[in-house]
Design a protein around this motif. Structure first.
Motif, PDB file in Angstrom:
ATOM      1  N   GLY A 310       0.802  -1.212   0.000  1.00 33.37           N
ATOM      2  CA  GLY A 310       0.000   0.000   0.000  1.00 33.37           C
ATOM      3  C   GLY A 310       0.837   1.264   0.000  1.00 33.37           C
ATOM      4  N   ILE A 311       0.136   2.399  -0.081  1.00 30.64           N
ATOM      5  CA  ILE A 311       0.763   3.710  -0.027  1.00 30.64           C
ATOM      6  C   ILE A 311       0.961   4.115   1.430  1.00 30.64           C
ATOM      7  CG2 ILE A 311       0.462   6.162  -0.573  1.00 30.64           C
ATOM      8  CD1 ILE A 311       1.047   4.549  -3.022  1.00 30.64           C
ATOM      9  N   LEU A 312       2.125   4.646   1.733  1.00 33.18           N
ATOM     10  CA  LEU A 312       2.420   5.096   3.090  1.00 33.18           C
ATOM     11  C   LEU A 312       1.709   6.427   3.341  1.00 33.18           C
ATOM     12  CD1 LEU A 312       4.004   4.528   5.676  1.00 33.18           C
ATOM     13  CD2 LEU A 312       5.981   5.653   4.633  1.00 33.18           C
ATOM     14  N   LYS A 313       0.631   6.375   4.111  1.00 31.59           N
ATOM     15  CA  LYS A 313      -0.208   7.554   4.342  1.00 31.59           C
ATOM     16  C   LYS A 313       0.344   8.428   5.451  1.00 31.59           C
ATOM     17  CE  LYS A 313      -4.000   9.947   3.560  1.00 31.59           C
ATOM     18  NZ  LYS A 313      -4.219  10.644   2.272  1.00 31.59           N
ATOM     19  N   THR A 314       0.719   7.842   6.573  1.00 27.26           N
ATOM     20  CA  THR A 314       1.271   8.611   7.695  1.00 27.26           C
ATOM     21  C   THR A 314       2.455   7.876   8.304  1.00 27.26           C
ATOM     22  OG1 THR A 314      -0.177   7.577   9.356  1.00 27.26           O
ATOM     23  CG2 THR A 314      -1.006   9.573   8.254  1.00 27.26           C
ATOM     24  N   VAL A 315       3.372   8.646   8.863  1.00 28.19           N
ATOM     25  CA  VAL A 315       4.533   8.111   9.579  1.00 28.19           C
ATOM     26  C   VAL A 315       4.594   8.805  10.930  1.00 28.19           C
ATOM     27  CG1 VAL A 315       7.029   7.784   9.601  1.00 28.19           C
ATOM     28  CG2 VAL A 315       5.775   7.711   7.435  1.00 28.19           C
ATOM     29  N   PHE A 387      10.097  -5.234   4.830  1.00 31.72           N
ATOM     30  CA  PHE A 387       9.488  -4.079   4.181  1.00 31.72           C
ATOM     31  C   PHE A 387      10.321  -3.683   2.968  1.00 31.72           C
ATOM     32  CE2 PHE A 387       8.198  -3.975   8.590  1.00 31.72           C
ATOM     33  CZ  PHE A 387       6.865  -3.611   8.547  1.00 31.72           C
ATOM     34  N   GLU A 388       9.670  -3.578   1.814  1.00 33.20           N
ATOM     35  CA  GLU A 388      10.314  -3.097   0.595  1.00 33.20           C
ATOM     36  C   GLU A 388       9.675  -1.767   0.203  1.00 33.20           C
ATOM     37  OE1 GLU A 388      12.125  -5.804  -2.719  1.00 33.20           O
ATOM     38  OE2 GLU A 388      10.107  -6.502  -2.275  1.00 33.20           O
ATOM     39  N   VAL A 389      10.495  -0.769  -0.039  1.00 35.13           N
ATOM     40  CA  VAL A 389      10.003   0.556  -0.423  1.00 35.13           C
ATOM     41  C   VAL A 389      10.091   0.695  -1.939  1.00 35.13           C
ATOM     42  CG1 VAL A 389      10.302   3.036  -0.141  1.00 35.13           C
ATOM     43  CG2 VAL A 389      10.705   1.502   1.797  1.00 35.13           C
ATOM     44  N   ASN A 390       8.971   1.103  -2.541  1.00 29.74           N
ATOM     45  CA  ASN A 390       8.864   1.293  -3.995  1.00 29.74           C
ATOM     46  C   ASN A 390       9.335   0.069  -4.781  1.00 29.74           C
ATOM     47  OD1 ASN A 390       7.906   3.968  -3.641  1.00 29.74           O
ATOM     48  ND2 ASN A 390      10.016   4.711  -3.420  1.00 29.74           N
ATOM     49  N   PRO A 391       8.792  -1.113  -4.472  1.00 24.80           N
ATOM     50  CA  PRO A 391       9.211  -2.318  -5.208  1.00 24.80           C
ATOM     51  C   PRO A 391       8.652  -2.326  -6.622  1.00 24.80           C
ATOM     52  CG  PRO A 391       7.375  -2.833  -3.768  1.00 24.80           C
ATOM     53  CD  PRO A 391       7.739  -1.401  -3.485  1.00 24.80           C
ATOM     54  N   ASP A 392       9.373  -2.949  -7.533  1.00 22.61           N
ATOM     55  CA  ASP A 392       8.944  -3.045  -8.929  1.00 22.61           C
ATOM     56  C   ASP A 392       8.186  -4.353  -9.117  1.00 22.61           C
ATOM     57  OD1 ASP A 392       8.559  -2.718 -11.615  1.00 22.61           O
ATOM     58  OD2 ASP A 392      10.637  -3.156 -12.183  1.00 22.61           O
ATOM     59  N   ILE A 393       6.951  -4.407  -8.599  1.00 23.04           N
ATOM     60  CA  ILE A 393       6.126  -5.605  -8.696  1.00 23.04           C
ATOM     61  C   ILE A 393       4.728  -5.204  -9.153  1.00 23.04           C
ATOM     62  CG2 ILE A 393       7.407  -6.952  -6.981  1.00 23.04           C
ATOM     63  CD1 ILE A 393       5.439  -6.107  -4.885  1.00 23.04           C
ATOM     64  N   GLU A 394       3.997  -6.174  -9.682  1.00 25.22           N
ATOM     65  CA  GLU A 394       2.692  -5.892 -10.282  1.00 25.22           C
ATOM     66  C   GLU A 394       1.716  -5.285  -9.287  1.00 25.22           C
ATOM     67  OE1 GLU A 394      -0.906  -8.244 -12.672  1.00 25.22           O
ATOM     68  OE2 GLU A 394       0.942  -9.291 -12.081  1.00 25.22           O
ATOM     69  N   ALA A 396       2.236  -3.502  -6.661  1.00 22.51           N
ATOM     70  CA  ALA A 396       2.591  -2.111  -6.371  1.00 22.51           C
ATOM     71  C   ALA A 396       2.128  -1.182  -7.488  1.00 22.51           C
ATOM     72  CB  ALA A 396       4.097  -1.992  -6.161  1.00 22.51           C
ATOM     73  N   HIS A 397       2.253  -1.614  -8.737  1.00 24.66           N
ATOM     74  CA  HIS A 397       1.821  -0.791  -9.864  1.00 24.66           C
ATOM     75  C   HIS A 397       0.298  -0.597  -9.841  1.00 24.66           C
ATOM     76  CE1 HIS A 397       5.877  -0.988 -11.124  1.00 24.66           C
ATOM     77  NE2 HIS A 397       5.833  -2.185 -11.699  1.00 24.66           N
ATOM     78  N   GLN A 398      -0.429  -1.637  -9.446  1.00 25.16           N
ATOM     79  CA  GLN A 398      -1.884  -1.522  -9.365  1.00 25.16           C
ATOM     80  C   GLN A 398      -2.301  -0.480  -8.327  1.00 25.16           C
ATOM     81  OE1 GLN A 398      -3.102  -5.506  -8.428  1.00 25.16           O
ATOM     82  NE2 GLN A 398      -2.970  -6.239 -10.552  1.00 25.16           N
ATOM     83  N   VAL A 399      -1.700  -0.562  -7.146  1.00 24.13           N
ATOM     84  CA  VAL A 399      -2.057   0.374  -6.078  1.00 24.13           C
ATOM     85  C   VAL A 399      -1.624   1.792  -6.445  1.00 24.13           C
ATOM     86  CG1 VAL A 399      -1.707   0.937  -3.635  1.00 24.13           C
ATOM     87  CG2 VAL A 399      -1.912  -1.455  -4.340  1.00 24.13           C
ATOM     88  N   GLN A 400      -0.470   1.916  -7.093  1.00 22.17           N
ATOM     89  CA  GLN A 400       0.017   3.241  -7.486  1.00 22.17           C
ATOM     90  C   GLN A 400      -0.933   3.896  -8.488  1.00 22.17           C
ATOM     91  OE1 GLN A 400       3.030   4.743  -6.225  1.00 22.17           O
ATOM     92  NE2 GLN A 400       1.961   6.498  -7.106  1.00 22.17           N
ATOM     93  N   ALA A 401      -1.437   3.110  -9.440  1.00 15.97           N
ATOM     94  CA  ALA A 401      -2.375   3.649 -10.421  1.00 15.97           C
ATOM     95  C   ALA A 401      -3.651   4.128  -9.745  1.00 15.97           C
ATOM     96  CB  ALA A 401      -2.687   2.581 -11.469  1.00 15.97           C
ATOM     97  N   TRP A 402      -4.153   3.362  -8.779  1.00 15.56           N
ATOM     98  CA  TRP A 402      -5.350   3.774  -8.027  1.00 15.56           C
ATOM     99  C   TRP A 402      -5.094   5.071  -7.268  1.00 15.56           C
ATOM    100  CZ3 TRP A 402      -5.037   3.907  -2.621  1.00 15.56           C
ATOM    101  CH2 TRP A 402      -6.215   4.270  -1.960  1.00 15.56           C
ATOM    102  N   TYR A 403      -3.928   5.167  -6.644  1.00 14.48           N
ATOM    103  CA  TYR A 403      -3.629   6.348  -5.832  1.00 14.48           C
ATOM    104  C   TYR A 403      -3.500   7.605  -6.702  1.00 14.48           C
ATOM    105  CZ  TYR A 403      -1.401   9.216  -2.237  1.00 14.48           C
ATOM    106  OH  TYR A 403      -1.111  10.206  -1.341  1.00 14.48           O
ATOM    107  N   GLN A 404      -2.926   7.448  -7.873  1.00 15.73           N
ATOM    108  CA  GLN A 404      -2.788   8.598  -8.770  1.00 15.73           C
ATOM    109  C   GLN A 404      -4.138   9.104  -9.270  1.00 15.73           C
ATOM    110  OE1 GLN A 404      -0.094   7.136 -11.781  1.00 15.73           O
ATOM    111  NE2 GLN A 404       1.746   7.584 -10.567  1.00 15.73           N
ATOM    112  N   GLN A 405      -5.095   8.200  -9.399  1.00 14.04           N
ATOM    113  CA  GLN A 405      -6.425   8.593  -9.865  1.00 14.04           C
ATOM    114  C   GLN A 405      -7.289   9.188  -8.754  1.00 14.04           C
ATOM    115  OE1 GLN A 405      -8.137   5.102 -11.633  1.00 14.04           O
ATOM    116  NE2 GLN A 405      -6.914   5.246 -13.510  1.00 14.04           N
ATOM    117  N   THR A 406      -7.180   8.648  -7.537  1.00 11.93           N
ATOM    118  CA  THR A 406      -8.100   9.038  -6.461  1.00 11.93           C
ATOM    119  C   THR A 406      -7.451   9.847  -5.351  1.00 11.93           C
ATOM    120  OG1 THR A 406      -7.694   7.031  -5.148  1.00 11.93           O
ATOM    121  CG2 THR A 406      -9.363   6.901  -6.900  1.00 11.93           C
ATOM    122  N   GLY A 407      -6.132   9.739  -5.220  1.00 15.23           N
ATOM    123  CA  GLY A 407      -5.467  10.404  -4.109  1.00 15.23           C
ATOM    124  C   GLY A 407      -5.747   9.768  -2.767  1.00 15.23           C
TER     125      GLY A 407
END
Length: 463
Positions: A310-315, A387-394, A396-407
């Motif tokens: 998932g996307i890291l929302k808060t730290v 924990f892997e940060v910004n992994p190049d896996i399928e 991760a790409h799916q979640v990233q596309a959703w986040y870019q569309q909806t925020g």
């Protein structure tokens, strides 16, 4: 087999003749485990796993003269579950060992080919243990002769890796996924993903020290490894996270899945007599994730080990808390969201909390998180979590596309305020009453600062 008589045109059916390797059971009973013997499976029994271990299958195999019990290696369970190996069917044993289990000799089948579907029972086999006790063995049986029957389907554990170089000397390695307690000699080529601090223990049986590691290889295998006593003195300083080693002469036992986050049926134990050496060639570790959507955690049993992306929302900030032993440990809460429109809080501990560097908005793949129900649903990391940060896996790409569309604007958190071991909101007693806290199906967690105004003393009643 269908046969047509040319003179009469009549079609008849004749059962194809199958052959088993005569004398194979007697040879294996005498520790001759030459591969290639064809035997008939007389019986199959499922043995339920206990303590989180994988179920197993016990077979009775026959060569037409004798029969003997056999255990199927867990990596071959699928051939029974998928009905490829059936009662009265024939199999060719391509890799076997014969061990003493509870004072009985048991064949351990590590590799096999399926030769045929069920056929009529071959011969009148006798129990090999009874024959051995009465010296009813025939003359020494010859080694397994090559069978002319073409295997129907081939089933084996994952193939072993190619030979690797160990300080200019050759060593055959096997993948972690093929390890089992019935192999006495093996060498794995693995990278250390996590390495714990040295811990000491003391009880009525003595005292000692240990440390744990997570080992991974380039075929996706992983295993939890614990090193004790002399092994700690011998190897702790030379072992480094991220380095590749050749490891052998360890002991294997069924893994307790309640405390082990690795996707492996076994755990490894090393000591002073184990062999560990630096491998001249580093490997690129392949991590096998089993991701589930964050929303699904709502229905996931507590104490389950899961993987999410998932996307890291808060730290959150690092804090320090006291343990029951009186030690201080670092703690940090982070929140991940994904395309299931859900968010969840994860508690990091120790070095993972203190050394966390990923910033909000980063993509994080997390492996081996434990589900908790503190104030809703929350997750907790452990020593073995990855924990892997910004992994190049399928995924991760799916979640990233959703986040870019909806925020990620419409997510619902599965963790209420104060979940995941974080600070609960402070409430007055009046607020607790007015807000009906604690009246729902799930508990509400709050912090209250108050004075004790009355303590009721109960009189003792003697009966």
């Amino acid at each position: 087999m269908c046969i047509r008589d040319r003179s009469t045109g009549i079609q008849t059916t004749r059962q194809m003749a199958f052959q088993v390797t005569k004398g194979a059971i007697q040879r294996m009973y005498n520790d001759d485990t030459t591969p290639g013997s064809v035997v008939q499976v007389l019986d199959i029994k499922r043995l339920s796993g206990s303590g989180g271990t994988t179920e197993r299958f016990r077979l009775v195999v026959s060569d037409g003269l004798h029969y003997q019990q056999a255990m199927l290696a867990t990596q071959l369970n699928s051939v029974v579950l998928e009905d490829q190996v059936q009662k009265n069917g024939l199999i060719k044993m391509t890799e076997v060992v014969c061990n003493m289990v509870q004072n009985r000799r048991i064949i351990i089948i590590l590799g096999l080919d399926v030769v045929s579907d069920p056929v009529d029972k071959i011969g009148d086999p006798q129990n090999i243990d009874t024959a051995a006790a009465t010296n009813a063995f025939s003359a020494a049986a010859p080694a397994a002769a090559p069978t002319q029957t073409k295997p129907k389907t081939e089933y084996k554990p994952k193939p072993t890796a190619a030979p690797v170089m160990q300080n200019s000397s050759s060593a055959n390695t096997v993948p972690i996924s093929s390890l089992n307690p019935y192999q006495n000699r093996w060498t794995i080529k693995a990278q250390i993903s996590q390495k714990s601090q040295i811990r000491t223990w003391s009880n009525s049986r003595g005292e000692g020290k240990l440390f744990s590691m997570t080992l991974r290889d380039d075929q996706g295998g992983e295993i939890r490894c614990t090193t004790f006593k002399e092994g700690v003195d011998k190897y702790y300083d030379m072992l480094e996270e991220g380095k590749t080693y050749l490891i052998s002469r360890g002991q294997l036992k069924p893994a307790n899945q309640q405390y082990n986050t690795c996707k492996c049926d076994y755990e490894m134990t090393l000591g002073g007599d184990s062999d560990i050496s630096v491998c001249a060639e580093d490997i690129k570790v392949k991590i096998n994730y089993s991701f589930i959507p964050i929303k699904q955690i709502e229905d996931t049993p507590v104490q389950s080990n899961i993987d999410i992306c998932g996307i890291l929302k808060t730290v959150g900030e690092v804090s320090s808390i006291a343990t029951k032993r009186g030690d201080q440990v670092d703690k940090r809460n982070i929140t991940l969201i994904d395309d299931s429109e859900a968010a969840i809080e994860i508690t990091l501990w120790g070095d993972k909390a203190a050394q966390w560097e990923a910033a909000e908005g980063a993509m994080v793949a997390a492996k081996g998180l434990k589900v908790g129900d503190f104030n809703g649903k929350s997750l907790s990391g452990s020593f073995a979590s990855l924990f892997e940060v910004n992994p190049d896996i399928e995924r991760a790409h799916q979640v990233q596309a959703w986040y870019q569309q909806t925020g990620g604007a419409s997510v619902q958190s599965l963790t209420k305020a104060g979940g995941g071991g974080g600070p609960a909101p402070r409430k007055t007693l009046k607020q607790i009453r007015d807000e009906n806290l604690g009246m729902g199906e799930k508990p509400d967690w709050v912090e209250v600062k108050a004075f004790i105004s009355f303590i009721k003393h109960l009189s003792l009643i003697h009966i």
